[in-house]
Design a protein around this motif. Structure first.
Motif, mmCIF file in Angstrom:
data_model
loop_
_atom_site.group_PDB
_atom_site.id
_atom_site.type_symbol
_atom_site.label_atom_id
_atom_site.label_comp_id
_atom_site.label_asym_id
_atom_site.label_seq_id
_atom_site.Cartn_x
_atom_site.Cartn_y
_atom_site.Cartn_z
ATOM 1 N N LYS A 1 1.232 -6.211 1.496
ATOM 2 C CA LYS A 1 -0.163 -6.280 1.156
ATOM 3 C C LYS A 1 -1.095 -5.808 2.103
ATOM 4 O O LYS A 1 -2.297 -5.391 1.610
ATOM 5 N N GLN A 2 -1.003 -6.262 3.256
ATOM 6 C CA GLN A 2 -1.920 -5.897 4.325
ATOM 7 C C GLN A 2 -1.998 -4.280 4.542
ATOM 8 O O GLN A 2 -3.016 -3.910 5.118
ATOM 9 N N GLY A 3 -1.039 -3.499 4.357
ATOM 10 C CA GLY A 3 -1.165 -2.108 4.277
ATOM 11 C C GLY A 3 -1.110 -1.355 5.347
ATOM 12 O O GLY A 3 -1.468 -0.059 5.647
ATOM 13 N N ARG A 4 -0.712 -2.022 6.663
ATOM 14 C CA ARG A 4 -0.541 -1.168 7.830
ATOM 15 C C ARG A 4 0.479 -0.209 8.001
ATOM 16 O O ARG A 4 0.319 0.821 8.561
ATOM 17 N N TRP A 5 1.563 -0.356 7.078
ATOM 18 C CA TRP A 5 2.567 0.518 6.832
ATOM 19 C C TRP A 5 1.935 2.234 6.479
ATOM 20 O O TRP A 5 2.601 3.241 6.948
ATOM 21 N N LYS A 6 0.820 2.226 5.929
ATOM 22 C CA LYS A 6 0.352 3.332 5.326
ATOM 23 C C LYS A 6 -0.239 4.400 6.595
ATOM 24 O O LYS A 6 -0.368 5.454 6.322
ATOM 25 N N LEU A 7 -0.365 3.698 7.742
ATOM 26 C CA LEU A 7 -0.953 4.249 8.947
ATOM 27 C C LEU A 7 -0.078 4.993 9.756
ATOM 28 O O LEU A 7 -0.311 5.605 10.794
ATOM 29 N N MET A 8 1.435 4.776 9.446
ATOM 30 C CA MET A 8 2.488 5.101 10.430
ATOM 31 C C MET A 8 2.530 6.587 10.363
ATOM 32 O O MET A 8 2.370 7.481 9.528
ATOM 33 N N LYS A 9 2.898 6.966 11.483
ATOM 34 C CA LYS A 9 2.945 8.500 12.089
ATOM 35 C C LYS A 9 4.364 8.835 12.369
ATOM 36 O O LYS A 9 4.750 8.437 13.557
ATOM 37 N N VAL A 10 5.276 9.839 11.967
ATOM 38 C CA VAL A 10 6.459 10.261 12.314
ATOM 39 C C VAL A 10 6.626 11.584 12.294
ATOM 40 O O VAL A 10 5.701 12.256 11.525
#
Length: 478
Positions: free
Chosen positions: A469-478
């Motif tokens: 719910k915090q949404g930090r996963w949306k900022l991942m760069k790979v």
């Protein structure tokens, strides 16, 4: 008259809906690769999930078929398979970890419309899997008896049936490459090809299992070792089929001769991503080894009953993993296309479907456990143990449904480390100590182990929900 006209219109509309659904279903099985970054989320999820769910069903047939035939050989044979499977979960953990890294990178490159880069990543993933499997094969071939002894197997299993463990561990490269190649196909959008691979493998396994276990004509009866040979041959032919399809390059992934070279930067990136994936799976699956070790204190009948119950649960949970894999692919491709909100909506849609499905299955297992356990054995001591395991563990199915989707979605975004911490807390800080306390200290026997599984899975789902719910996963760069 007007009423009849309206009724006819309603019927026509329903027929058209069924027709469209059937058309989508057949398209999902057609094997054409797609990019799922536009259109209706529900249809995208459906198109990916159908072949992935069927793929996982076919994968689970391996486990169910082996235990079905081996159960005819008695408690020790079933216990041999169960203990070996507990050990081989380490291989599954590494295979799943590498698959997660492969999915994250390949899906992201496909979302960015870079199929050539996706093909380069694919070969490096295969090479990485080969390197790892060689070490495991060495340990399995030369130390299988020691591993069985360490797991609490009795002298009959160690001295007469250790060949099963030797064959399965020695041929682990087949399992490893099977997982990685199927991850390549899925993340490129061709989930139907992964499904066809498992169909080939299972057809061979279903034919070879009874032939090699019980013998026929000039074919000798290999007993429990025959199950290992059959499984390895079936999966081995599936891997050959995978490489043929990758070499033909009919889809977005086409392995060419120029790809056959080591690219250390890509391997390093894969390993970096895999560390989290491997870590979380090793933590999760090794906890099952710990649980099996505790259950071993209560005899072969308890082990056999637990093993059969787990195989039945795998048969249901693996299709749910197929739906979770669909969510992971959608997350990877949509993040690659800079559409994080679409990625999130896909995850919630998959989670709701999974919760409803597993919730209904849990009710069936709780009400009718005997029917399912007796499909595998008439031995009432095993049946009673299996019923107990199936009923208790199925109480947590709703939580399993949401938790696995959330964790796979985070992995699909390229964040494989966070779920590792979640697994560490749930399975080793909560589950194992709680299982020992309830089963041994409080004297609940194996029931304590089963209740600890529910509690740990509920904890894992809650933690994953709050983090997602915090949404930090949306900022991942790979």
């Amino acid at each position: 008259m007007r009423h009849n006209i309206k009724l006819g219109e309603v019927v026509t509309e329903q027929v058209n809906k069924i027709g469209r659904l059937w058309s989508d279903f057949m398209e999902a099985l057609s094997g054409s690769e797609k990019v799922y970054t536009s259109g209706k989320i529900g249809k995208a999820l459906f198109m990916l999930a159908i072949p992935m769910v069927l793929e996982m069903i076919f994968e689970s047939v391996f486990a169910v078929a082996d235990i079905f035939f081996v159960s005819k050989l008695g408690d020790d044979a079933v216990a041999t398979v169960g203990i070996t499977e507990s050990i081989i979960t380490i291989v599954y953990a590494i295979g799943f970890g590498l698959s997660m890294a492969t999915t994250a990178l390949v899906a992201r490159r496909i979302g960015e419309n870079k199929p050539e880069e996706a093909s380069k990543v694919s070969f490096q993933a295969i090479v990485t899997g080969l390197f790892v499997s060689v070490f495991i094969a060495f340990v399995g071939i030369f130390y299988s008896k020691d591993l069985l002894t360490l797991m609490g197997a009795n002298s009959t299993i160690v001295n007469e049936m250790s060949g099963y463990a030797t064959i399965i561990l020695g041929s682990n490269v087949i399992i490893m490459i099977l997982f990685i190649n199927n991850a390549i196909f899925r993340s490129a959008g061709d989930a139907a090809l992964s499904m066809r691979v498992l169909i080939v493998a299972n057809c061979l396994n279903l034919v070879l299992d009874p032939l090699l276990i019980f013998g026929w004509g000039s074919i000798p009866a290999y007993g429990v070792e025959g199950a290992a040979i059959a499984t390895s041959l079936g999966r081995g032919m599936a891997v050959v089929y995978q490489f043929v399809m990758l070499g033909k390059g009919k889809g977005k992934i086409h392995l060419k001769w120029e790809h056959i070279c080591l690219r250390w930067a890509t391997i390093k990136q894969l390993v970096s991503l895999s560390v989290g994936g491997i870590g979380q799976n090793i933590i999760a699956t090794s906890s099952w080894i710990g649980l099996m070790r505790i259950i071993a204190e209560f005899g072969s009948a308890a082990i056999a009953g637990y093993t059969i119950a787990i195989r039945i649960l795998i048969f249901i949970l693996l299709p749910s993993w197929g739906l979770s894999n669909a969510a992971a692919t959608l997350v990877g491709q949509n993040l690659g296309a800079n559409q994080p909100e679409r990625a999130e909506k896909s995850v919630w849609a998959a989670g709701k479907i999974n919760m409803v499905f597993l919730g209904l299955v849990g009710v069936v297992f709780y009400l009718f456990p005997r029917f399912f356990i007796e499909l595998f054995t008439p031995d009432q001591s095993i049946v009673s143990n299996g019923i107990q395991a199936l009923q208790i563990i199925s109480l947590g199915f709703v939580f399993y449904g949401l938790g696995m989707v959330l964790l796979n979605a985070i992995n699909g975004a390229g964040d494989t480390r966070t779920p590792t911490y979640f697994n560490l807390i749930s399975f080793w800080i909560i589950e194992i100590p709680l299982a020992y306390f309830l089963a041994i200290q409080l004297g609940w026997d194996q029931k304590g182990v089963y209740y600890s599984i529910i509690i740990s899975e509920m904890s894992l789902t809650l933690i994953a929900f709050l983090w997602f719910k915090q949404g930090r996963w949306k900022l991942m760069k790979v």
